[in-house]
Design a protein around this motif. Structure first.
Motif, PDB file in Angstrom:
ATOM      1  N   ASP B 109       0.837  -1.210   0.000  1.00 22.04           N
ATOM      2  CA  ASP B 109       0.000   0.000   0.000  1.00 22.04           C
ATOM      3  C   ASP B 109       0.868   1.255   0.000  1.00 22.04           C
ATOM      4  O   ASP B 109       0.626   2.192  -0.760  1.00 22.04           O
ATOM      5  CB  ASP B 109      -0.934   0.016   1.221  1.00 22.04           C
ATOM      6  N   GLN B 110       1.864   1.234   0.893  1.00 19.85           N
ATOM      7  CA  GLN B 110       2.775   2.391   0.973  1.00 19.85           C
ATOM      8  C   GLN B 110       3.436   2.621  -0.379  1.00 19.85           C
ATOM      9  O   GLN B 110       3.551   3.753  -0.857  1.00 19.85           O
ATOM     10  CB  GLN B 110       3.862   2.149   2.024  1.00 19.85           C
ATOM     11  N   LEU B 111       3.854   1.487  -1.009  1.00 22.04           N
ATOM     12  CA  LEU B 111       4.571   1.574  -2.287  1.00 22.04           C
ATOM     13  C   LEU B 111       3.657   2.165  -3.350  1.00 22.04           C
ATOM     14  O   LEU B 111       4.065   3.082  -4.091  1.00 22.04           O
ATOM     15  CB  LEU B 111       5.072   0.185  -2.698  1.00 22.04           C
ATOM     16  N   SER B 112       2.412   1.693  -3.413  1.00 19.37           N
ATOM     17  CA  SER B 112       1.550   2.214  -4.474  1.00 19.37           C
ATOM     18  C   SER B 112       1.208   3.684  -4.221  1.00 19.37           C
ATOM     19  O   SER B 112       1.061   4.455  -5.185  1.00 19.37           O
ATOM     20  CB  SER B 112       0.282   1.364  -4.657  1.00 19.37           C
ATOM     21  N   ASP B 113       1.128   4.090  -2.951  1.00 18.51           N
ATOM     22  CA  ASP B 113       0.944   5.519  -2.655  1.00 18.51           C
ATOM     23  C   ASP B 113       2.097   6.339  -3.219  1.00 18.51           C
ATOM     24  O   ASP B 113       1.900   7.369  -3.858  1.00 18.51           O
ATOM     25  CB  ASP B 113       0.863   5.748  -1.136  1.00 18.51           C
ATOM     26  N   MET B 114       3.288   5.826  -2.919  1.00 18.96           N
ATOM     27  CA  MET B 114       4.492   6.534  -3.390  1.00 18.96           C
ATOM     28  C   MET B 114       4.490   6.638  -4.907  1.00 18.96           C
ATOM     29  O   MET B 114       4.808   7.690  -5.480  1.00 18.96           O
ATOM     30  CB  MET B 114       5.758   5.786  -2.963  1.00 18.96           C
ATOM     31  N   VAL B 115       4.161   5.539  -5.556  1.00 13.88           N
ATOM     32  CA  VAL B 115       4.165   5.531  -7.031  1.00 13.88           C
ATOM     33  C   VAL B 115       3.156   6.550  -7.549  1.00 13.88           C
ATOM     34  O   VAL B 115       3.458   7.309  -8.480  1.00 13.88           O
ATOM     35  CB  VAL B 115       3.849   4.110  -7.569  1.00 13.88           C
ATOM     36  N   ARG B 116       1.977   6.582  -6.939  1.00 19.28           N
ATOM     37  CA  ARG B 116       0.937   7.521  -7.373  1.00 19.28           C
ATOM     38  C   ARG B 116       1.428   8.971  -7.248  1.00 19.28           C
ATOM     39  O   ARG B 116       1.297   9.771  -8.163  1.00 19.28           O
ATOM     40  CB  ARG B 116      -0.336   7.295  -6.547  1.00 19.28           C
ATOM     41  N   GLN B 117       2.034   9.272  -6.087  1.00 16.24           N
ATOM     42  CA  GLN B 117       2.566  10.627  -5.851  1.00 16.24           C
ATOM     43  C   GLN B 117       3.596  11.002  -6.915  1.00 16.24           C
ATOM     44  O   GLN B 117       3.575  12.092  -7.475  1.00 16.24           O
ATOM     45  CB  GLN B 117       3.245  10.712  -4.484  1.00 16.24           C
ATOM     46  N   ALA B 124       3.129  16.799 -13.598  1.00 21.50           N
ATOM     47  CA  ALA B 124       3.257  18.251 -13.430  1.00 21.50           C
ATOM     48  C   ALA B 124       4.474  18.773 -14.198  1.00 21.50           C
ATOM     49  O   ALA B 124       4.451  19.867 -14.752  1.00 21.50           O
ATOM     50  CB  ALA B 124       3.384  18.592 -11.949  1.00 21.50           C
ATOM     51  N   GLU B 125       5.533  17.935 -14.245  1.00 23.41           N
ATOM     52  CA  GLU B 125       6.721  18.336 -14.994  1.00 23.41           C
ATOM     53  C   GLU B 125       6.494  18.248 -16.500  1.00 23.41           C
ATOM     54  O   GLU B 125       7.303  18.744 -17.288  1.00 23.41           O
ATOM     55  CB  GLU B 125       7.907  17.420 -14.652  1.00 23.41           C
TER      56      GLU B 125
END
Lengths: 307, 130, 231
Positions: B109-117, B124-125
């Motif tokens: 879950d943490q990993l997929s959050d990070m990937v999404r961010q 944005a870039e």
């Protein structure tokens, strides 16, 4: 006409001794036409001796040299296709660079004065100063210019960069690539500044104590060894079966250079063991191979003695 | 010229550099690519090695030769390269990522959050490949 | 163009070495001799004035023999010239120059006689014992003498190139031993009168032939030494 499969330079079981010193100890090589070869090795490894024999300036104690099928020694027809500038090349003492180039233009049928003029400008070489008054770098520049502008079918440079600064050396390498692209020829470059010329070479020959240690395409050498770094036990477990070229240790940390190409599976395995894999530059590969061979030689001799 | 390193054969690195230019769009389809001698001079490498790299791309259909003119980027080359890179993505990026995450105790879950961010930041870039 | 001729042209790239300096020495030494003669007090001018300054250029040829090998041979190797071609080109060039100077010496000898010894009753070129001979013999003698000096220098330099100082020392001792041996043999046999008579009978032609044979021996020796010399 050149036969496509005929080597430009063929050397068979070449031996050369000076009194009690063995400079070449059974060298066998075949160099293809129109390639850039690097002849690498330590000082005193036999590079200069080999180059002077294969260009007909020297002669072997035994063995054979063939340039496009003929022995170059005292053979003007074959020599006319060769240009070999020594590292300590001597020039007539009262000559100026301009006069040396004039002489070269007499003897080398493909001499390109325009190329020579361009290089003179690049190296900022004083054309009318006596050669004996030139600096070491300027003297090297004279040799480089003769070698390049000769456009000889077989051009041999023996450590041509002595006294040249980094900028001048870069000019030499750049011009060499440029001119080689337009006028391919067989070029042999001896050097121990391996890193600088590594990318120019198509083929690498490493010589040590008069013997050939390595004779391989530069590109197949790249990635042929890898440094494995990590926990000593993990490293030792991983490298089992590979030929070890070099070992470094720092406490429980070990870094071992092994010969071999790792596949995807081995890479994943290394990653799982927490081992870091890093490429070995050509320069280090040559150094490691030479050192490993030296460490192994006494053993070989010993085994031979036992037979 | 730091683009070239010692880890792998130079001709493969040259091929990959050209591929990256095509993927990034700087070498557009149906335009001419530099000659092998230009590659050799630019990267200070042996012209034969540069030619080997370019020929590798011709074999793969990424480049094609126009007689007497030079090498051109094939149409559809970019899409083809994107396909290849997408399929290599899992092995090349996701697997090491997962391995490292496991080592550090980062769960799924943490990993997929990070990937999404990170995806949002990349968008944005404006560096997302369409 | 033939590579032998190219070697000769290479030796001539610096015009001074083979052409300018010998001519300058010849002119300089001759003019200097004239100046000395002109300054002599009248009392000292009686009789024939002799000068050895005509030899000056010959001694330069000895140096030239050394120089044309030591300076140019290693360079000729870089020019991809075989040892044989270098040897033929260099010796051929020198032979041509020596021939030109020999003829010049003969002609200067004629001028010397025609002008009453350059107006000083001097002898520079038409030395008595030579000038009485047939022109061909005169030219031959000068030529052999010049080539001999050049060959001594060239051979010595070749020996040095191949065997360094040791070789030169051994060769020098060898030559000295040979000469001393001959002298000792002559002395022990009380043969000096016969030797003197032999020399007297031989005259310029005979001497030219003997020296010519020495030249041939040196030339052969130089070639065989050079064939296996490395720079």
């Amino acid at each position: 006409m050149r036969h496509p499969s005929e080597p430009a330079i063929e050397v068979r079981n070449l031996k050369k001794s000076f009194r009690d010193v063995t400079a070449l100890d059974g060298v066998t090589l075949a160099l293809e036409p129109d390639r850039i070869y690097g002849l690498l090795g330590r000082n005193g490894a036999g590079k200069t001796t080999l180059m002077s024999i294969l260009t007909g300036q020297g002669f072997p104690s035994s063995g054979e040299v063939l340039i496009h099928g003929t022995d170059p020694y005292e053979n003007d027809g074959t020599l006319a296709r060769i240009c070999f500038i020594r590292e300590s090349q001597k020039y007539p003492e009262d000559f100026t660079p301009a006069q040396a180039f004039k002489a070269a233009a007499l003897f080398f049928a493909h001499w390109d004065q325009e190329l020579a003029d361009g290089l003179v400008a690049d190296f900022a070489l004083p054309l009318t100063r006596r050669i004996k008054k030139l600096s070491r770098g300027q003297l090297s520049a004279v040799g480089v210019i003769i070698g390049m502008a000769s456009r000889a079918e077989i051009t041999v440079f023996d450590e041509p960069y002595l006294g040249l600064d980094a900028v001048a050396r870069q000019i030499f390498y750049d011009r060499l690539v440029e001119d080689f692209a337009r006028h391919p020829r067989t070029i042999v470059l001896s050097s121990h500044l391996i890193d600088e010329i590594a990318n120019l070479l198509e083929h690498v020959v490493v010589i040590d104590k008069g013997r050939i240690l390595l004779d391989e395409d530069a590109d197949s050498l790249r990635g042929s060894a890898v440094a494995v770094t990590g926990n000593r036990e993990a490293v030792e477990g991983f490298i089992g079966g590979y030929r070890v070229l070099h070992r470094d240790a720092l406490g429980s940390l070990a870094s071992v250079t092994i010969q071999g190409r790792l596949g995807q599976t081995q890479r994943s395995m290394a990653a799982e063991l927490g081992l870091e894999l890093s490429p070995v530059p050509l320069q280090q590969l040559v150094v490691r191979t030479t050192m490993a061979a030296q460490a192994e030689t006494p053993l070989e001799n010993h085994q031979e003695a036992l037979k | 010229m730091s683009a070239i390193d010692d880890s792998r054969p130079i001709f493969i690195q040259i091929a990959e550099l050209v591929e990256s230019e095509i993927v990034a769009g700087t070498m557009a389809e149906e335009t001419q690519v530099p000659s092998t001698n230009e590659f050799a001079a630019y990267y200070r490498i042996n012209p034969a090695t540069a030619a080997k790299g370019v020929n590798l791309l011709v074999e793969r259909g990424i480049l094609y030769k126009k007689r007497g003119i030079g090498m051109f980027v094939s149409s559809g080359a970019r899409e083809k390269l994107l396909q290849i890179r997408r399929s290599a993505f899992q092995v090349q990026y996701i697997q090491p990522l997962a391995r490292e995450a496991r080592k550090l105790g980062i769960d799924g879950d943490q990993l997929s959050d990070m990937v999404r961010q990170s995806l949002a930041a990349a968008a944005a870039e404006g560096s997302v490949i369409q | 163009m033939n590579r032998v001729i190219k070697v000769a042209r290479m030796q001539l790239i610096n015009k001074w070495t083979f052409l300018g300096i010998p001519m300058a020495i010849l002119l300089g030494s001759t003019l200097l001799t004239f100046a000395i003669w002109a300054m002599l007090p009248p009392g000292a001018r009686e009789g024939t004035l002799y000068s050895g300054s005509g030899q000056a250029v010959m001694w330069y040829f000895l140096a030239l023999g050394i120089q044309s090998l030591t300076y140019t041979f290693p360079f000729s190797q870089a020019m991809s010239v075989s040892r044989r071609t270098f040897y033929l080109g260099t010796l051929g060039l020198f032979a041509a120059i020596a021939m030109a100077y020999s003829i010049l010496y003969y002609l200067l000898g004629l001028v010397e006689k025609a002008t009453g010894g350059w107006g000083f009753n001097g002898q520079l070129f038409a030395l008595d014992w030579i000038a009485g001979n047939h022109p061909v013999i005169q030219v031959l003698f000068y030529f052999v003498a010049m080539v001999l000096l050049f060959m001594i220098g060239f051979w010595g330099a070749t020996v040095y190139l191949r065997w360094k100082a040791t070789g030169l020392l051994v060769a020098g001792i060898g030559v000295a031993a040979l000469l001393l041996g001959v002298l000792a043999a002559v002395g022990l046999n009380d043969a000096w009168p016969q030797v003197g008579a032999w020399f007297a009978a031989m005259q310029v032609l005979g001497l030219s032939i003997v020296l010519g044979l020495v030249c041939v021996a040196l030339a052969g020796g130089s070639y065989l030494t050079l064939r296996r010399a490395t720079t």
